[in-house]
Write a protein that holds these residues in place. Structure first.
Motif, PDB file in Angstrom:
ATOM      1  N   ALA A 154       0.721  -1.044   0.016  1.00 40.02           N
ATOM      2  CA  ALA A 154      -0.017   0.115  -0.119  1.00 40.02           C
ATOM      3  C   ALA A 154       0.779   1.057   0.060  1.00 40.02           C
ATOM      4  O   ALA A 154       0.386   2.153  -0.605  1.00 40.02           O
ATOM      5  N   LEU A 155       1.798   1.218   0.665  1.00 32.75           N
ATOM      6  CA  LEU A 155       2.952   2.576   0.952  1.00 32.75           C
ATOM      7  C   LEU A 155       3.642   2.645  -0.509  1.00 32.75           C
ATOM      8  O   LEU A 155       3.686   3.843  -0.814  1.00 32.75           O
ATOM      9  N   LEU A 156       3.765   1.436  -1.111  1.00 32.24           N
ATOM     10  CA  LEU A 156       4.376   1.842  -2.507  1.00 32.24           C
ATOM     11  C   LEU A 156       3.707   2.304  -3.345  1.00 32.24           C
ATOM     12  O   LEU A 156       4.016   3.121  -4.223  1.00 32.24           O
ATOM     13  N   ILE A 157       2.432   1.637  -3.587  1.00 33.45           N
ATOM     14  CA  ILE A 157       1.680   2.118  -4.356  1.00 33.45           C
ATOM     15  C   ILE A 157       1.018   3.520  -4.317  1.00 33.45           C
ATOM     16  O   ILE A 157       1.299   4.369  -5.200  1.00 33.45           O
ATOM     17  N   SER A 158       0.733   4.073  -2.998  1.00 33.37           N
ATOM     18  CA  SER A 158       0.629   5.406  -2.844  1.00 33.37           C
ATOM     19  C   SER A 158       1.576   6.432  -2.981  1.00 33.37           C
ATOM     20  O   SER A 158       1.541   7.454  -3.617  1.00 33.37           O
ATOM     21  N   GLY A 159       2.906   5.868  -2.417  1.00 31.21           N
ATOM     22  CA  GLY A 159       3.881   6.784  -2.904  1.00 31.21           C
ATOM     23  C   GLY A 159       4.188   6.829  -4.353  1.00 31.21           C
ATOM     24  O   GLY A 159       4.604   8.077  -4.722  1.00 31.21           O
ATOM     25  N   LEU A 160       3.978   5.768  -5.106  1.00 30.30           N
ATOM     26  CA  LEU A 160       4.148   5.735  -6.580  1.00 30.30           C
ATOM     27  C   LEU A 160       3.222   6.798  -7.250  1.00 30.30           C
ATOM     28  O   LEU A 160       3.761   7.546  -8.079  1.00 30.30           O
ATOM     29  N   ILE A 161       2.144   6.812  -6.639  1.00 30.03           N
ATOM     30  CA  ILE A 161       0.907   7.751  -7.353  1.00 30.03           C
ATOM     31  C   ILE A 161       1.540   9.136  -7.059  1.00 30.03           C
ATOM     32  O   ILE A 161       1.469   9.895  -7.887  1.00 30.03           O
ATOM     33  N   ASP A 162       1.871   9.365  -6.056  1.00 25.91           N
ATOM     34  CA  ASP A 162       2.095  10.683  -5.507  1.00 25.91           C
ATOM     35  C   ASP A 162       3.476  11.192  -6.070  1.00 25.91           C
ATOM     36  O   ASP A 162       3.553  12.185  -6.733  1.00 25.91           O
ATOM     37  N   GLY A 163       4.332  10.206  -6.494  1.00 24.19           N
ATOM     38  CA  GLY A 163       5.633  10.728  -7.175  1.00 24.19           C
ATOM     39  C   GLY A 163       5.102  11.019  -8.507  1.00 24.19           C
ATOM     40  O   GLY A 163       5.860  11.937  -9.300  1.00 24.19           O
ATOM     41  N   LEU A 164       4.550  10.164  -9.167  1.00 29.00           N
ATOM     42  CA  LEU A 164       3.987  10.583 -10.794  1.00 29.00           C
ATOM     43  C   LEU A 164       3.222  11.770 -10.636  1.00 29.00           C
ATOM     44  O   LEU A 164       3.567  12.513 -11.796  1.00 29.00           O
ATOM     45  N   TRP A 165       2.444  11.966  -9.943  1.00 28.61           N
ATOM     46  CA  TRP A 165       1.707  13.234  -9.855  1.00 28.61           C
ATOM     47  C   TRP A 165       2.774  14.395  -9.734  1.00 28.61           C
ATOM     48  O   TRP A 165       2.552  15.538 -10.450  1.00 28.61           O
ATOM     49  N   LEU A 166       3.626  14.432  -8.801  1.00 29.31           N
ATOM     50  CA  LEU A 166       4.518  15.205  -8.560  1.00 29.31           C
ATOM     51  C   LEU A 166       5.309  15.876  -9.874  1.00 29.31           C
ATOM     52  O   LEU A 166       5.390  16.663 -10.353  1.00 29.31           O
ATOM     53  N   ARG A 167       5.768  14.582 -10.552  1.00 37.52           N
ATOM     54  CA  ARG A 167       6.512  14.736 -11.515  1.00 37.52           C
ATOM     55  C   ARG A 167       5.636  15.484 -12.880  1.00 37.52           C
ATOM     56  O   ARG A 167       6.037  16.026 -13.678  1.00 37.52           O
ATOM     57  N   HIS A 168       4.422  14.822 -12.964  1.00 38.50           N
ATOM     58  CA  HIS A 168       3.593  15.670 -13.868  1.00 38.50           C
ATOM     59  C   HIS A 168       3.250  17.233 -13.652  1.00 38.50           C
ATOM     60  O   HIS A 168       3.172  18.006 -14.735  1.00 38.50           O
ATOM     61  N   GLY A 169       3.598  17.689 -12.436  1.00 38.30           N
ATOM     62  CA  GLY A 169       3.518  19.080 -12.147  1.00 38.30           C
ATOM     63  C   GLY A 169       4.816  19.787 -12.728  1.00 38.30           C
ATOM     64  O   GLY A 169       4.752  20.964 -12.990  1.00 38.30           O
ATOM     65  N   LEU A 170       5.916  18.965 -12.235  1.00 36.65           N
ATOM     66  CA  LEU A 170       7.191  19.753 -12.859  1.00 36.65           C
ATOM     67  C   LEU A 170       7.300  19.194 -14.351  1.00 36.65           C
ATOM     68  O   LEU A 170       7.100  18.148 -14.801  1.00 36.65           O
TER      69      LEU A 170
END
Lengths: 208, 208
Positions: A154-170
């Motif tokens: 669960a931590l990996l999945i949610s962390g990954l989602i956050d990371g991909l969102w973050l990168r989408h913003g940069l």
DNA sequence: TCAAAGATTGACCAATGGGACAATTCTTGA
DNA sequence: TCAAGAATTGTCCCATTGGTCAATCTTTGA
């Protein structure tokens, strides 16, 4: 539709929240001045403070609404999901809903998140978001693997989602929706037991 | 040490960059006023604009320095790594160096990242960071798997690092260093071929 | 119909912050 | 020793912004 017509207060509040969020996308928190928000909504500054106590409350509500959108996107899909795998897919697909997974929206989220350390109100919303995603994932993963493995996944999945969102913003390193989903399932399919990749559970196709 | 003594300009610049970054941690970009930065460095506002053209340049340099720190943390470890696995471990460990993987520092990064969409200078630094991490990962992964798999794995690893950093900056859902590393290797070990988990390649122990 | 409640505006205010600058103190090399 | 250049400070200025308020315009219910 049952009940009274929508009250003007609610209409205005919604319009202003929306305007605030859109200005936030372009201007960031400091640049998102009350005057710009008012102008973007086609009103005068005074009206903004007539419907919101102050700037903080306005953007708190804006974040609440953005959160509600994401929550609903997941909830819809969750309602139709039958298997644990399907529920995980619902969380993933919901968080990459093409209506919301856009660089401009990520900009606004970034601006909001940057204020979290200093705005307890925003921090609470953020906490709710994380807790909900974790809970949704856990409810599915618990049925597929032991507790500790489920927690990590669960931590990996949610962390990954956050990371991909973050990168989408940069600007750089941002992956488009299609590829983000490919990556997510590439990761997920290898972790779930009794792999049946391509069993049609996760539907990357058209939206309703 | 060869060469001349450090020039005063360089000393002051360094002190002010550092002060700027530390104020950023507490106050965010809007709250990080030139006066506060000056006070925190034990100087007057005038001195800041004597050494930096304007506020933008100051924080651009601050971001450059923070980036250099992270880059060096990875580079050190990379120098000692012999195997491809070791190089991947170097990237991971470097990005979770206990000297830098701290909530306050994540706050500052968050504030910086939130400005990226409107500050081309910051965007360029961000692009360099991503490119470097991707390149480091790819150089190791290419030796372990086919090109496309390597690319995906690199994206997943770097996305995961970003996500864990982001969460560390937001109060809730942040995982401490030990657990972040556990999660990272939990993920990585399952993806690399010829799994030898616990082969001592990744060293979570003390820093030099 | 009309008065009370609500909506909307624009003027105004105090605070703040970035930046320019002249004045002053400190270094340094000839 | 001393003048030129650099470092440092404090002051001043102007634009901006969040927020207040009294004054209008609109709606509505009795």
């Amino acid at each position: 539709m049952a009940g009274k017509l929508t009250k003007l207060v609610d209409i205005r509040r919604r319009e202003l929240r929306q305007a605030a969020f859109e200005v936030l996308q372009r201007e960031g928190m400091a640049g998102a001045t009350l005057e710009k928000v008012a102008a973007h909504a086609g009103a005068s500054k005074g009206i903004v403070l007539h419907y919101f106590r102050n700037k903080q409350e306005l953007f708190e509500q804006a974040m609440r609404e953005a959160n509600a959108n994401l929550r609903d996107a997941v909830a819809e899909r969750l309602r139709q999901a039958k298997t644990p795998r399907g529920r995980i897919a619902a969380v993933v697909e919901g968080n990459f809903d093409p209506r919301f997974y856009q660089p401009e929206i990520a900009h606004a989220w970034l601006a909001l998140c940057a204020e979290v350390p200093r705005e307890p109100q925003l921090a609470r919303i953020q906490a709710v978001i994380h807790a909900r995603m974790h809970s949704n994932l856990m409810s599915a993963l618990r049925e597929l693997m032991p507790a500790e493995a489920a927690r990590r996944t669960a931590l990996l999945i949610s962390g990954l989602i956050d990371g991909l969102w973050l990168r989408h913003g940069l600007q750089s390193g941002g992956v488009p929706r299609e590829e983000a989903l490919t990556l997510m399932y590439d990761f997920i399919d290898r972790r779930l037991p009794a792999d049946q990749p391509g069993d049609g559970v996760h539907d990357q196709s058209a939206e309703p």
